[in-house]
Each structure stands twice: as structure tokens, then as C-alpha cells.
Design an enzyme around this catalytic site. Sequence first.
Site, short mmCIF file in Angstrom:
data_model
loop_
_atom_site.label_atom_id
_atom_site.label_comp_id
_atom_site.label_asym_id
_atom_site.label_seq_id
_atom_site.Cartn_x
_atom_site.Cartn_y
_atom_site.Cartn_z
N THR A 90 -7.02 -16.59 5.55
CA THR A 90 -6.43 -15.62 6.48
C THR A 90 -6.13 -14.31 5.76
OG1 THR A 90 -5.47 -17.31 7.90
CG2 THR A 90 -4.43 -15.14 7.95
N GLY A 232 10.21 -8.65 14.87
CA GLY A 232 10.43 -7.58 13.89
C GLY A 232 10.36 -8.06 12.46
N GLU A 238 4.47 -4.02 9.95
CA GLU A 238 3.31 -3.39 9.31
C GLU A 238 2.29 -2.92 10.34
OE1 GLU A 238 3.28 -5.56 4.91
OE2 GLU A 238 1.63 -5.92 6.31
N ASP A 368 1.26 -22.25 2.41
CA ASP A 368 1.94 -22.14 3.68
C ASP A 368 2.24 -23.47 4.35
OD1 ASP A 368 1.66 -19.47 3.22
OD2 ASP A 368 0.49 -19.02 5.01
N ALA A 376 0.94 -15.19 -0.04
CA ALA A 376 -0.28 -15.50 -0.78
C ALA A 376 0.01 -15.72 -2.26
CB ALA A 376 -1.30 -14.37 -0.60
N HIS A 500 8.56 9.86 -18.09
CA HIS A 500 9.08 10.94 -17.24
C HIS A 500 7.99 11.97 -16.97
CE1 HIS A 500 11.87 13.89 -15.58
NE2 HIS A 500 11.27 14.80 -16.35
#
Length: 521
Positions: A90, A232, A238, A368, A376, A500
Site C-alpha cells: 500500500t 482528522g 495530508e 500493520d 511503514a 549555521h
Amino acid sequence: MTSRRGAMMMSNTARWAMRNSATNTVSSLEEVTRRTTIATFGKNRFYSSGEQQDVVIIGGGPGGYVGAIKAAQLGMKVTCVEKRATLGGTCLNVGCIPSKALLNASHKYEEAKHGMEKHGISVGGEVTIDVSKMMAQKMKSVGGLTKGIEGLFKKNKVNHVIGFGSLVDKNTVEVTKEDGTKETISTKNIILATGSEPAKLNGVDVDEKTVVTSTGALELEKVPETMVVIGGGVIGLELGSVWSRLGSKVTVVEFAKVIGGNMDNQIRTTFQRALKKQKIDFKMETAVKKAEKMPDGKIELTIEKVSTKEESKMIADVVLVSTGRKPYTENLGLEKLGIQTDKMGRVEVNVKDHTWETNVPGIYAIGDIIAGPMLAHKAEEEAIAVVEHLSGKEGHVNYDAIPSIIYTHPEVAWVGKTEEEVKDAGLEYNVGTFPFAANSRARTNDDSEGMVKFISCKNTDKIFGAHIVGPQAGELLGECVLAMEYGGSTEDIARTCHGHPTLSEAVKEAALATGGKAIHF
């Protein structure tokens, strides 16, 4: 498949014929192979691979394919069974990867339309969208990555079988091909990595055209004038952001009091404020009871306020159902083997001993379909840990250092505990924050919304959690995850020199603020 492993597929009849043949000519061998490998039982043809594998992995998503490659690298004979024609699951085909392609494209459009002029860059004429080209570019990315995994399988000598894998017993996997033929694979161990699928919502029938899951939302042929996102969470926010940037009027309907699930409240407030600035509307504590298609093709939603039970109607061109995902274990054969699952349908595994083994010896589960966040990268870590265990090594997954990221703009990323969780646990803690508005690189990029936040132990300064909302939050979180993996403190980060001007200096400054005071704020 057949050509590569024809010798393995020959039945006892074939071997008997070869032993008793006076002359094993090419023609006789081909005839024996033809007759024996297409033996028909009922309506299906059955093949049997003769060479026992060290491990068969069912599922070719991030957990499955990573586990297969690692197992091969550790010297195992490994087969990965995947029902799709392409690897990646997926995530790569209809999830993480294509959604990021559209998030990137829509952000470019948003910048060209609204953000470039103030930098002295003018685009001649009106900025327009070609959705078909956008989708083609998305698929180019997906195609290149899926082919890349195929190349990695070949490089590492992973056997790839296309078909639906299911359990026959603890040492046998049956694969049903698209044409109905079946193959059985003998193996010493099995890893279940079948992933998840979108959860259904009662009263809302998905057609992937006007009422869509994440899959359909990634394939829309035009920008809808209006879109309602039910849920939500990460996926809804996304994909809602994608179509909002491209011009759709997006409303998020959420049953709970808050968006973003297990997010730190201070970060959530900043995040939701940013989304509202982008003209995404929210209806909180609201349930969707029914969706009906109207004669003009639009969708009418019946919604209900949770507190008052007051009903009202909403009309949308497209409705995105993103109310979560559930483990994909249908027809896998769990019940037949007595593999235990919890009340949510997740496979129960032995995490305590770092084996991820089910109650059936030799069968493991990851990703999952077991407890924990459906991510993932979590599945990948579990996959590597399991195959390391199978090779005699010690597997390792630190569930306290699994990052979560929402790839909106601004991004949100976090690892470890929220301030609310630390407080509820009764722990004494310090908090340090630093706004991107005080970071030089963020200001020069004119992208300075958000902040970095640390929560650490008051006595030892060990980092309990790190939370970022702002530009490139997902990339910036990496050093925080590394610090937590090694039991680091905010002082460790504060005493590390950061280049920086970079966005990462905001991480250093937040770390400084946790133990004392930031320099630039």
C-alpha cells in the site's frame, strides 16, 4: 515462475518417469514436465515447489520486502509472496509515496500562485493545473521505485511469487495465482506481513469516484470544488491539504475533540492554526451518519453533533473517508491454524522476548497486522528484527523511539512521549521550546511558522519526547530519534555543534532552552 523453477515443480510421477526412462532426451523431459506440472485437481491447477525455504514472507510491502532482502543477505533461502503485480505494498503503490508526490506538486503550485511574487519572481499569465500531468509524474515516481525493489530482489536472490498467499499449515504456504492456479511452498518459517486496508464507515458506501478512500483520492481526475474529509488523522489531513492547495474548498469532519491523534497539545494548537490559515475548515465532535448521492452527482452527508445529537446536512463534490485502517488478514488462514488475534483483529505476537512469534511456533507477524502504530518504518524495523532472530542474532526494536510524521505544510513530527503523557505518568519533567520565527534560515526562506519542543526528565535530563511543527520537521526529527535511541539528554544535543545558518539550529536552541535558556530567543 514456472520457467525458473520447473525442476522444483515436478511431482513424484515426473521423477519416477525420469528414473525409469532409458534415454532422457530433451523431448521426453519436456513432455514429462508438461504432463506433470499441469495436473488438474478440480478446477484449479496445483504446483509444488520442491526446495524448502528457510522463510516465506506473505506480503511485499515495506515490512515484507525489507525482511525478504535482509533474510537473503543473512544467507537464507527466502520467498516473498505478494498479491499485487508490483512490490511495495500500500505504501509505495497507493499510500505514502504517491501522496508525497502530490503533496510536493501541490506545494509547488501553491508557491507559484501565492508565494513567489513577493520574492520578485513573476510567472507570466495565470498559473494553471494539469491534473493528468501531475498524476503521470506521480506514477513515474511510483513505477521507478517499484522496479527498484524488483531489482533489489534479483540482486539479493530473493524469490518473488505473485499471488495471494495463505496458510496451509505451519510449514506450508499456498499461493493462488490470478489465473486460478495454485502453488504450495514448503518452508521452515513464515512471516505474516499483509498490512492493512481502509476501515469502513457505516452508512457511507465507497465507490472510489465521488466517495473515496485514500486510494481514490490519489486518482481524482479533476480538482473538486468542494471536498469533505471524514477523519482528522494523518491520511485525511495530508490528502485534504493536497486538494485544498489545488483549489478545493476542504472541510474536515472529526468525531473526536482534537485532530492529529496522539499529538502533543501545544504542537497541535500551532498546527491546526496553520491549517485554518490555509482555509481548511473543521467540524469537531461531529459524526457522519449517512452519505447519499444526489441526482447532480454531488454527495449529501447527514452529520450529527456528538454532544447534542443535532443533525444537519453537508453537500460535497467528493467525500474522502479516512477514518483509520484495519489489519488485512481476511482469508489468510489464521483461524485454521488457531493463530490468536486481539479484539481489534490484530495478530498477537511475542514482543517481550523480541521474537514477534505468534502462538504457533515458526509463524511470525509484523507491521500493520500487529499492535502499534501503522507505520511503514515500524514494519521495516520489525522485519529486520525477526529475520535477525531467525538467523540466530538478537532482534531489536525500540518502540519508544518510533517517529511519527504528518507531511502537510508545515510538517509535524514527533517521537516519544507528549507532555500530557509525561504529566499523566506522574513524572517530573522540564520543557524547552524554540520558535522557527527566531531561526535565521527559516526567516530567510520566509517559512518560519512553528516550533521545536523537548520534554526531558527533570533529574537526569534524559529525553522523554521531541516534537516539531514547522518546515522539514520530518527531516529535523532524525537527530532527536538518534539521541533517544542512545538514551541521550537535551544537553547532548545542546552541546553538539550545528551548522549555521540551518533549520537544525532550532533543534539545538530548543535543547538549550530545556536545560536553561535559548540564545536567540
